[in-house]
Motif scaffolding. Structure first.
Motif, PDB file in Angstrom:
ATOM      1  N   ASN A  75       0.856  -1.184   0.000  1.00  0.00           N
ATOM      2  CA  ASN A  75       0.000   0.000   0.000  1.00  0.00           C
ATOM      3  C   ASN A  75       0.889   1.230   0.000  1.00  0.00           C
ATOM      4  OD1 ASN A  75      -1.828   2.059   0.311  1.00  0.00           O
ATOM      5  ND2 ASN A  75      -2.850   1.188   2.097  1.00  0.00           N
ATOM      6  N   PRO A  76       0.944   1.976  -1.103  1.00  0.00           N
ATOM      7  CA  PRO A  76       1.831   3.157  -1.164  1.00  0.00           C
ATOM      8  C   PRO A  76       1.510   4.200  -0.103  1.00  0.00           C
ATOM      9  CG  PRO A  76       0.273   3.125  -2.996  1.00  0.00           C
ATOM     10  CD  PRO A  76       0.186   1.788  -2.335  1.00  0.00           C
ATOM     11  N   MET A  77       0.291   4.150   0.469  1.00  0.00           N
ATOM     12  CA  MET A  77      -0.079   5.111   1.503  1.00  0.00           C
ATOM     13  C   MET A  77       0.695   4.876   2.795  1.00  0.00           C
ATOM     14  SD  MET A  77      -2.183   7.168   0.070  1.00  0.00           S
ATOM     15  CE  MET A  77      -1.225   6.895  -1.421  1.00  0.00           C
ATOM     16  N   ASP A  78       1.348   3.712   2.900  1.00  0.00           N
ATOM     17  CA  ASP A  78       2.154   3.415   4.080  1.00  0.00           C
ATOM     18  C   ASP A  78       3.529   4.067   3.999  1.00  0.00           C
ATOM     19  OD1 ASP A  78       0.105   1.870   5.108  1.00  0.00           O
ATOM     20  OD2 ASP A  78       0.854   0.012   4.212  1.00  0.00           O
ATOM     21  N   PHE A  79       3.874   4.595   2.829  1.00  0.00           N
ATOM     22  CA  PHE A  79       5.162   5.250   2.656  1.00  0.00           C
ATOM     23  C   PHE A  79       5.169   6.608   3.350  1.00  0.00           C
ATOM     24  CE2 PHE A  79       5.731   3.034  -1.744  1.00  0.00           C
ATOM     25  CZ  PHE A  79       5.935   1.837  -1.085  1.00  0.00           C
ATOM     26  N   SER A  80       6.363   7.182   3.442  1.00  0.00           N
ATOM     27  CA  SER A  80       6.479   8.565   3.906  1.00  0.00           C
ATOM     28  C   SER A  80       5.964   9.482   2.807  1.00  0.00           C
ATOM     29  CB  SER A  80       7.945   8.892   4.211  1.00  0.00           C
ATOM     30  OG  SER A  80       8.713   8.848   3.007  1.00  0.00           O
ATOM     31  N   VAL A  81       5.799  10.767   3.102  1.00  0.00           N
ATOM     32  CA  VAL A  81       5.311  11.715   2.103  1.00  0.00           C
ATOM     33  C   VAL A  81       6.228  11.723   0.884  1.00  0.00           C
ATOM     34  CG1 VAL A  81       4.832  14.136   1.610  1.00  0.00           C
ATOM     35  CG2 VAL A  81       4.173  13.163   3.820  1.00  0.00           C
ATOM     36  N   VAL A  82       7.533  11.716   1.149  1.00  0.00           N
ATOM     37  CA  VAL A  82       8.498  11.697   0.043  1.00  0.00           C
ATOM     38  C   VAL A  82       8.382  10.395  -0.744  1.00  0.00           C
ATOM     39  CG1 VAL A  82      10.955  11.705  -0.559  1.00  0.00           C
ATOM     40  CG2 VAL A  82      10.103  13.222   1.237  1.00  0.00           C
ATOM     41  N   GLY A  83       8.201   9.289  -0.033  1.00  0.00           N
ATOM     42  CA  GLY A  83       8.060   8.000  -0.693  1.00  0.00           C
ATOM     43  C   GLY A  83       6.825   7.935  -1.573  1.00  0.00           C
ATOM     44  N   ILE A  84       5.724   8.511  -1.077  1.00  0.00           N
ATOM     45  CA  ILE A  84       4.481   8.543  -1.862  1.00  0.00           C
ATOM     46  C   ILE A  84       4.665   9.360  -3.131  1.00  0.00           C
ATOM     47  CG2 ILE A  84       2.095   9.396  -1.900  1.00  0.00           C
ATOM     48  CD1 ILE A  84       1.944   8.718   1.078  1.00  0.00           C
ATOM     49  N   LEU A  85       5.320  10.514  -3.000  1.00  0.00           N
ATOM     50  CA  LEU A  85       5.559  11.376  -4.158  1.00  0.00           C
ATOM     51  C   LEU A  85       6.431  10.688  -5.192  1.00  0.00           C
ATOM     52  CD1 LEU A  85       6.111  14.852  -2.414  1.00  0.00           C
ATOM     53  CD2 LEU A  85       4.108  14.088  -3.719  1.00  0.00           C
ATOM     54  N   ILE A  86       7.471   9.998  -4.724  1.00  0.00           N
ATOM     55  CA  ILE A  86       8.359   9.285  -5.637  1.00  0.00           C
ATOM     56  C   ILE A  86       7.595   8.157  -6.341  1.00  0.00           C
ATOM     57  CG2 ILE A  86      10.372   7.764  -5.795  1.00  0.00           C
ATOM     58  CD1 ILE A  86      11.625   9.392  -3.528  1.00  0.00           C
ATOM     59  N   TYR A  87       6.785   7.431  -5.559  1.00  0.00           N
ATOM     60  CA  TYR A  87       6.005   6.328  -6.126  1.00  0.00           C
ATOM     61  C   TYR A  87       5.074   6.821  -7.227  1.00  0.00           C
ATOM     62  CZ  TYR A  87       2.301   2.840  -6.522  1.00  0.00           C
ATOM     63  OH  TYR A  87       1.379   1.952  -7.011  1.00  0.00           O
ATOM     64  N   LEU A  89       5.242   9.620  -8.911  1.00  0.00           N
ATOM     65  CA  LEU A  89       6.000  10.160 -10.034  1.00  0.00           C
ATOM     66  C   LEU A  89       6.423   9.035 -10.968  1.00  0.00           C
ATOM     67  CD1 LEU A  89       7.398  12.506 -11.462  1.00  0.00           C
ATOM     68  CD2 LEU A  89       9.388  12.143  -9.975  1.00  0.00           C
ATOM     69  N   VAL A  90       6.887   7.943 -10.385  1.00  0.00           N
ATOM     70  CA  VAL A  90       7.294   6.791 -11.187  1.00  0.00           C
ATOM     71  C   VAL A  90       6.112   6.228 -11.956  1.00  0.00           C
ATOM     72  CG1 VAL A  90       8.118   4.399 -11.081  1.00  0.00           C
ATOM     73  CG2 VAL A  90       9.236   6.171  -9.712  1.00  0.00           C
ATOM     74  N   MET A  91       4.950   6.119 -11.293  1.00  0.00           N
ATOM     75  CA  MET A  91       3.770   5.553 -11.938  1.00  0.00           C
ATOM     76  C   MET A  91       3.236   6.469 -13.043  1.00  0.00           C
ATOM     77  SD  MET A  91       3.637   2.671 -10.622  1.00  0.00           S
ATOM     78  CE  MET A  91       2.163   2.103 -11.482  1.00  0.00           C
ATOM     79  N   ILE A  92       3.355   7.774 -12.855  1.00  0.00           N
ATOM     80  CA  ILE A  92       2.913   8.730 -13.880  1.00  0.00           C
ATOM     81  C   ILE A  92       3.792   8.602 -15.127  1.00  0.00           C
ATOM     82  CG2 ILE A  92       2.814  11.194 -14.467  1.00  0.00           C
ATOM     83  CD1 ILE A  92       1.943  11.611 -11.478  1.00  0.00           C
ATOM     84  N   VAL A  93       5.099   8.521 -14.907  1.00  0.00           N
ATOM     85  CA  VAL A  93       6.022   8.346 -16.030  1.00  0.00           C
ATOM     86  C   VAL A  93       5.773   7.003 -16.715  1.00  0.00           C
ATOM     87  CG1 VAL A  93       8.445   8.083 -16.688  1.00  0.00           C
ATOM     88  CG2 VAL A  93       7.786   9.834 -15.024  1.00  0.00           C
ATOM     89  N   LEU A 141      -1.121  13.174 -17.876  1.00  0.00           N
ATOM     90  CA  LEU A 141      -2.119  14.070 -17.282  1.00  0.00           C
ATOM     91  C   LEU A 141      -3.262  13.279 -16.645  1.00  0.00           C
ATOM     92  CD1 LEU A 141      -2.387  16.922 -19.947  1.00  0.00           C
ATOM     93  CD2 LEU A 141      -1.453  17.100 -17.641  1.00  0.00           C
ATOM     94  N   LEU A 142      -3.739  12.266 -17.351  1.00  0.00           N
ATOM     95  CA  LEU A 142      -4.829  11.452 -16.825  1.00  0.00           C
ATOM     96  C   LEU A 142      -4.374  10.663 -15.596  1.00  0.00           C
ATOM     97  CD1 LEU A 142      -6.441  10.164 -20.146  1.00  0.00           C
ATOM     98  CD2 LEU A 142      -7.307  11.926 -18.594  1.00  0.00           C
ATOM     99  N   ALA A 143      -3.131  10.218 -15.601  1.00  0.00           N
ATOM    100  CA  ALA A 143      -2.598   9.502 -14.432  1.00  0.00           C
ATOM    101  C   ALA A 143      -2.526  10.431 -13.223  1.00  0.00           C
ATOM    102  CB  ALA A 143      -1.207   8.940 -14.752  1.00  0.00           C
ATOM    103  N   ILE A 144      -2.110  11.674 -13.444  1.00  0.00           N
ATOM    104  CA  ILE A 144      -2.046  12.651 -12.346  1.00  0.00           C
ATOM    105  C   ILE A 144      -3.437  12.876 -11.752  1.00  0.00           C
ATOM    106  CG2 ILE A 144      -1.641  15.089 -11.797  1.00  0.00           C
ATOM    107  CD1 ILE A 144       0.629  15.022 -13.879  1.00  0.00           C
TER     108      ILE A 144
END
Length: 262
Positions: A75-87, A89-93, A141-144
Motif C-alpha cells: 500500500n503506497p499510503m504506508d510510505f512517507s510523504v516523500v516516498g508517496i511522491l516518488i512512487y 511520479l514513477v507511476m505517472i512516467v 495528465l490522466l494519471a495525475i
C-alpha cells in the motif's frame, strides 16, 4: 478557415452525433474476430514482460523471502510523504511510457478493419512516430488526475469514492487516444474533445462500455488466461465507436502519418 478535421470535430461536439447500439456491437465483434489471436498474444507478451520487470524490482527491493507477502500487503499510503511522491511520479512516467502500446492496439484494429496485414509488433509502432509525445502527455495528465482522486480520498478514508471517480475519468476520456492518432490532436485537446463527445451521448456510450466490459470479463472463465484474448475486444469497441462518430475514410493517409518518425 477551419480544416475538415476541425470542422467535423466542432460539428460533433456542438451538434452531436448518432450511434446505433446494435450496429456498434456487431461491427466491434467483426473487428475483434480479426485481432483476437494476434491481440491476445500481444497482451500475453506485455503481461509476461510486466511480471518480469516488476518481479525483478520487487526481489531487489524486498528480497525473495518476503516478496510475496510484501506485494500482497503493498500500500503506497504506508510510505512517507516523500516516498508517496516518488512512487506516484514513477507511476505517472510509467503511464506515459506505456501509452503508445494502447495506441498500437487501435492501429491493429484499424488495419484489421481495412483488411491490411498486421502482426504483434504493430502494438509498438507508436514509439517511433510523431504521436508519441502527445500520447505521453495525455496519459501522464490522466494519471495525475486519477492518482489525485485515489490518494485524496484514501487520506480521508473514502477510497471507494476515489476509485469510482477514476472510472468516471476513464469513461469520459476513452476517445482520447484515437483523437490523437487518427485526427492528430494534441494530448490536452484530445482529452477535452473526448469529454465533449461523451457528454453528447453518455447513456448509449455507457451502455456500450458496460456490455464491452462484460464481454472482456468472460475471459476470466478460461482460468483467467482467456481474458488476455478477450481484452482486445475493448479496443475493437473503442475503435468502432470512434469510427462510427468520425468515419476514417483515407486509410492509407492515416497509416502513413502513423509511420512518420520524429
Amino acid at each position: 478557415m477551419e480544416n475538415n478535421t476541425t470542422k467535423k470535430i466542432n460539428q460533433a461536439t456542438q451538434q452531436g452525433y448518432y450511434l446505433d447500439f446494435g450496429t456498434v456491437i456487431e461491427k466491434a465483434f467483426e473487428n475483434y474476430k480479426k485481432i483476437a489471436l494476434t491481440g491476445g498474444l500481444g497482451f500475453l507478451i506485455i503481461v509476461i514482460a510486466s511480471f518480469a520487470l516488476f518481479g525483478s524490482i520487487a526481489v531487489v527491493a524486498f528480497g525473495t523471502a518476503d516478496m510475496m507477502g510484501t506485494l500482497t500487503e503493498f500500500n503506497p499510503m504506508d510510505f512517507s510523504v516523500v516516498g508517496i511522491l516518488i512512487y506516484f511520479l514513477v507511476m505517472i512516467v510509467f503511464a506515459g511510457l506505456t501509452a503508445p502500446i494502447g495506441a498500437g492496439f487501435f492501429k491493429m484494429a484499424h488495419l484489421a478493419e481495412t483488411n491490411k496485414p498486421f502482426s504483434v509488433g504493430v502494438i509498438f509502432d507508436y514509439y517511433k512516430t510523431v504521436h508519441f509525445k502527445e500520447l505521453f502527455i495525455a496519459a501522464s495528465l490522466l494519471a495525475i488526475i486519477n492518482f489525485a482522486f485515489v490518494t485524496g480520498f484514501e487520506f480521508i478514508d473514502y477510497p471507494i469514492v476515489g476509485n469510482m471517480l477514476s472510472y468516471v475519468v476513464a469513461f469520459f476520456t476513452m476517445l482520447t487516444v484515437p483523437l490523437i492518432i487518427f485526427d492528430n490532436q494534441t494530448g490536452v485537446d484530445a482529452i477535452s474533445i473526448s469529454i465533449k463527445l461523451v457528454l453528447k451521448q453518455p447513456l448509449i456510450l455507457l451502455g456500450l462500455a458496460i456490455v464491452s466490459f462484460i464481454i472482456v470479463c468472460l475471459g476470466i472463465i478460461g482460468f483467467c488466461i482467456g481474458i488476455l484474448f478477450t481484452f482486445p475486444f475493448w479496443y475493437s469497441f473503442l475503435y468502432t465507436t470512434y469510427n462510427s462518430i468520425f468515419p476514417i475514410e483515407n486509410a492509407s493517409e492515416i497509416e502513413e502519418i502513423g509511420r512518420l518518425e520524429e
